[in-house]
Scaffold this active site. Structure first.
Site, PDB file in Angstrom:
ATOM      1  NE  ARG A  47      -3.501   0.010   2.683  1.00 17.87           N
ATOM      2  CZ  ARG A  47      -4.715   0.037   2.167  1.00 17.87           C
ATOM      3  NH1 ARG A  47      -5.165  -1.027   1.552  1.00 17.87           N
ATOM      4  NH2 ARG A  47      -5.457   1.109   2.258  1.00 17.87           N
ATOM      5  CG  ASN A 101      -4.914   4.945   4.323  1.00 20.86           C
ATOM      6  OD1 ASN A 101      -4.359   5.639   3.474  1.00 20.86           O
ATOM      7  ND2 ASN A 101      -5.666   3.910   4.025  1.00 20.86           N
ATOM      8  N   GLY A 102      -5.155   8.531   4.547  1.00 17.77           N
ATOM      9  CA  GLY A 102      -6.142   9.423   3.950  1.00 17.77           C
ATOM     10  C   GLY A 102      -5.552  10.808   3.822  1.00 17.77           C
ATOM     11  CD1 TRP A 151       2.668   5.371  -2.571  1.00 19.54           C
ATOM     12  CD2 TRP A 151       1.101   6.965  -2.433  1.00 19.54           C
ATOM     13  NE1 TRP A 151       2.457   5.863  -3.829  1.00 19.54           N
ATOM     14  CE2 TRP A 151       1.504   6.833  -3.778  1.00 19.54           C
ATOM     15  CE3 TRP A 151       0.132   7.901  -2.107  1.00 19.54           C
ATOM     16  CZ2 TRP A 151       0.961   7.616  -4.798  1.00 19.54           C
ATOM     17  CZ3 TRP A 151      -0.409   8.674  -3.122  1.00 19.54           C
ATOM     18  CH2 TRP A 151       0.000   8.531  -4.443  1.00 19.54           C
ATOM     19  CD  GLU A 196       1.676  -1.111 -13.212  1.00 16.20           C
ATOM     20  OE1 GLU A 196       0.901  -1.863 -13.787  1.00 16.20           O
ATOM     21  OE2 GLU A 196       1.359  -0.469 -12.205  1.00 16.20           O
ATOM     22  CG  HIS A 214      -3.331   9.805 -37.672  1.00 12.65           C
ATOM     23  ND1 HIS A 214      -3.583  10.373 -38.894  1.00 12.65           N
ATOM     24  CD2 HIS A 214      -4.008   8.629 -37.648  1.00 12.65           C
ATOM     25  CE1 HIS A 214      -4.395   9.582 -39.591  1.00 12.65           C
ATOM     26  NE2 HIS A 214      -4.666   8.514 -38.860  1.00 12.65           N
ATOM     27  CE  LYS A 268      -2.939  -5.422  -5.954  1.00  5.87           C
ATOM     28  NZ  LYS A 268      -2.618  -5.262  -7.359  1.00  5.87           N
ATOM     29  CE  LYS A 300       0.142  -4.177 -15.048  1.00  5.53           C
ATOM     30  NZ  LYS A 300      -1.240  -3.920 -15.000  1.00  5.53           N
ATOM     31  CD  GLU A 334      -3.285  -3.654 -17.899  1.00  8.06           C
ATOM     32  OE1 GLU A 334      -3.586  -2.456 -17.844  1.00  8.06           O
ATOM     33  OE2 GLU A 334      -2.874  -4.306 -16.923  1.00  8.06           O
TER      34      GLU A 334
HETATM   35  C1  F6R Z   1      -1.848  -0.996 -12.495  1.00  4.44           C
HETATM   36  C2  F6R Z   1      -2.826  -0.891 -11.447  1.00  4.44           C
HETATM   37  C3  F6R Z   1      -3.574   0.382 -11.328  1.00  4.44           C
HETATM   38  C4  F6R Z   1      -4.998   0.098 -10.830  1.00  4.44           C
HETATM   39  C5  F6R Z   1      -5.739   1.419 -10.539  1.00  4.44           C
HETATM   40  C6  F6R Z   1      -7.172   1.170 -10.139  1.00  4.44           C
HETATM   41  O1  F6R Z   1      -1.237  -2.251 -12.498  1.00  4.44           O
HETATM   42  O2  F6R Z   1      -3.015  -1.787 -10.683  1.00  4.44           O
HETATM   43  O3  F6R Z   1      -3.603   1.087 -12.527  1.00  4.44           O
HETATM   44  O4  F6R Z   1      -5.679  -0.620 -11.803  1.00  4.44           O
HETATM   45  O5  F6R Z   1      -5.064   2.093  -9.520  1.00  4.44           O
HETATM   46  O6  F6R Z   1      -7.223   0.329  -9.033  1.00  4.44           O
HETATM   47  P1  F6R Z   1      -8.539  -0.460  -8.663  1.00  4.44           P
HETATM   48  O7  F6R Z   1      -8.749  -1.501  -9.692  1.00  4.44           O
HETATM   49  O8  F6R Z   1      -8.250  -1.018  -7.309  1.00  4.44           O
HETATM   50  O9  F6R Z   1      -9.652   0.539  -8.657  1.00  4.44           O
END
Ligand code: F6R
Length: 594
Positions: A27, A97-98, A71, A474, A490, A589, A471, A467
């Site tokens: 997290r 957290n927030g 984070w 990131e 373009h 995450k 991947k 996607e």
């Molecule tokens: C990339 C990734 C993020 C999540 C995004 C939304 O690998 O995991 O782009 O997809 O932060 O997260 P959720 O699906 O939890 O709403």
């Protein structure tokens, strides 16, 4: 986003907090800390990961404590900004957290009243507010402090001489683990599973007062009952099981995830998730909202639903949705979020519901906030996903979207049977891609040497190109962009050349011919081309520099096999570059901030 944890019981808190924090690092992991309460409070914190913190800790016998893995939102990652934060007297400690919206005003007010705040964080106002309101009643002081805060304030507080943890939940998850002569509180279930499988999901506005033998939950000042749930998956499910990284393990779980998700849906066939069974209404307009990888699943969903059901589907990033001038009314909305906690998605749901839209949530996390916000939830059965980069949850989201659309497919019975059969065979096809891992790893070695990569696809595989690029960027830190194949000419063509490879998804469907033309144009600009092509494709071996072979499936299901190959490609590139694959820098995450 940050992970928070609290422990109270008959054991030493310190090792339990460290262990739980390790499970929450996905997290956020730029700094971390713990505080243990006895007659006084001891705080240990530093920049870096939990393992490093463990090395600087002095052993402590205290049985009440809190921990945090951060984070950063307000203030850079530093020892002073790391949590827990304390009041002036050092008798109260808080993990949070927030984000607190009115923290500047609160800081000024506290400073005028003589409080000295040391960090740049918004969190630090909380222990000072508790201190301000404390007149001998810890619980009341926390309630009054919470009453001052505007924003997201999921937090846990401890106080010297108090045998209680006091927690509040607003806008981020918080779960109580109910143990035997001990109780825990954490941002996510994996942090609790070593100690108990019995959990209570707190809801927004809840304040929990937790001792070693008792859990009291209050909402608006009144004590209420919250159900105790039994978690059905084990810690083993959330561990690496011999794989070098969670990401590789999670990609390899995809055949099982597809099977489990389908089995779950088939077993509930009588209540099959359907798009109109939500209180009537015709199936006319569908809107899909999500972020990041889940947004890409939504884009694939548009092709699935428009193709099968023949109704228009609008897909938007949840974070942009609140800015669009007109909110749709009376539509069927589908929100997709693996964590179920993404703040942008939760805000979008509020807007959707305010305009009378019906909302189905697709999520992987039982009891997550989205399940309460939506009218109806469809769970994906991916199990815990630890790697920050989403893989198996994405595949499970695609399966949920097929399942949603199939009952409405405007196709004849024979085609429907064919589709259902293909869907059931997907685990085998995905396994074939996984069995091809060594070949993909070899191509990844070459790709790892570049700084910029384009991914292209067409039709239903255009979002798969996006996607695949996400991947790669990131986890390997290579700049990558996903484009619709026809769009490259373009503008982005000016970037093509020997140093800019292109990964093209060319599995066969009605887009095959135009994408072959695109590849010829790209080759003419000297970009190395890696293609994903079906095993019986005899054009690509001559045209492309490298070919990753993909088993042939019905074009509608090709995203599932293609993304598996692109996930592996990104994984092996990141491994080649020595990147911290499961915990990429700057990411988290669960994104519970704007
Ligand atoms: C990339 C990734 C993020 C999540 C995004 C939304 O690998 O995991 O782009 O997809 O932060 O997260 P959720 O699906 O939890 O709403």
């Amino acid at each position: 986003m940050c992970g928070i944890v609290g422990y109270i019981g008959d054991k030493k808190a310190q090792p339990i907090l460290l262990n739980a924090l390790g499970k929450l690092e996905y997290r956020g992991y730029d700094s971390c800390g713990i505080a243990i309460a006895n007659k006084s409070i001891e705080v240990y914190k530093d920049v870096g990961r939990v393992k490093a913190l463990a090395k600087i800790l002095e052993p402590h016998n205290g049985k009440v404590g809190i921990g945090h893995t951060r984070w950063a939102t307000h203030g850079e990652p530093s020892k002073i900004n790391a949590h827990p934060h304390s009041d002036c007297a050092g008798k109260i400690a808080v993990v949070h957290n927030g984000t607190i919206n009115n923290f500047s005003r609160l800081r000024e007010m506290l400073a005028e009243e003589g409080h000295v705040l040391a960090s740049e964080t918004d969190t630090e106002v909380i222990p000072h507010l508790i201190e301000k309101y404390y007149d001998g009643d810890f619980e009341k002081a926390v309630e009054m402090a919470v009453g001052e805060i505007d924003g997201a304030y999921t937090m846990i507080a401890i106080m010297a001489g108090e045998s209680r943890l006091i927690a509040a939940r607003k806008d981020s998850p918080l779960i109580i683990g109910v143990g035997d002569r001990e109780n825990l509180i954490a941002s996510d279930v994996p942090a609790l599973l070593d100690y108990t499988s019995r959990v209570i999901y707190l809801e927004d506005g809840d304040i929990a007062v937790v001792s070693a033998s008792d859990v009291k939950v209050k909402q608006n000042g009144a004590v209420i009952d919250r159900e105790v749930h039994e978690i059905s998956w084990s810690m083993e499910d959330a561990q690496k099981g011999g794989y070098e990284h969670f990401m590789l393990k999670e990609i390899h779980e995809q055949p099982k995830v597809i099977r489990d998700t389908l089995t779950d849906y088939l077993s509930k066939a009588e209540t099959a998730a359907d798009l109109t069974g939500m209180g009537g209404g015709s199936l006319e307009n569908i809107i899909i909202l999500a972020c990041g990888t889940s947004y890409h699943a939504g884009l694939v969903g548009k092709y699935i639903i428009e193709d099968l059901v023949n109704v228009p589907v609008r897909v938007e990033m949840a974070d942009e949705f609140s800015l669009s001038g007109q909110s749709p009314a009376g539509n069927q909305a589908i929100v997709i979020t693996q964590s179920g906690e993404t703040l942008d998605v939760l805000k979008a749901i509020k807007r959707l519901k305010a305009n009378g839209n019906r909302v189905i949530a697709v999520t992987n996390v039982v009891g997550s906030s989205v399940t309460r916000a939506a009218d109806r939830t469809i769970y994906t059965r991916a199990g815990p996903e630890i790697c920050v980069a989403a893989t198996k949850t994405f595949v499970a989201q695609l399966i949920a979207l097929y399942w949603l659309a199939l009952p409405y497919a405007r196709v004849n019975a024979a085609r429907l049977d064919e589709l259902v059969l293909e869907l059931r065979q997907l685990p085998v096809k995905v396994q074939q891609v996984l069995d091809n891992e060594a070949e993909i790893a070899a191509y990844a070695k070459k790709l790892a040497a570049y700084d910029n990569v384009f991914y292209i696809g067409k039709g239903i595989n255009y979002p798969i190109a996006m996607e695949g690029a996400l991947k790669l960027k990131e986890i390997s830190y290579i700049h990558a962009e996903g484009y619709a194949a026809g769009e490259l000419k373009h503008g982005p063509f000016s970037l093509l050349g020997e140093k800019t490879p292109v990964v093209a998804v060319v599995t066969q469907d009605n887009t095959y011919e135009p994408i072959v033309t695109s590849i010829k144009e790209i080759k003419a600009r000297h970009s190395p081309v890696i293609v994903l092509a079906n095993e019986d494709d005899d054009v690509m071996p001559d045209l492309a520099d490298s070919v990753i072979t993909i088993p042939r499936v019905d074009p509608l299901f090709s995203p599932v096999v293609n993304i598996t190959a692109l996930q592996l490609l990104a994984y092996f590139v990141a491994k080649e570059r020595g990147c911290p694959i499961d915990f990429p820098r700057n990411l988290a995450k669960t994104v519970t901030v704007e």
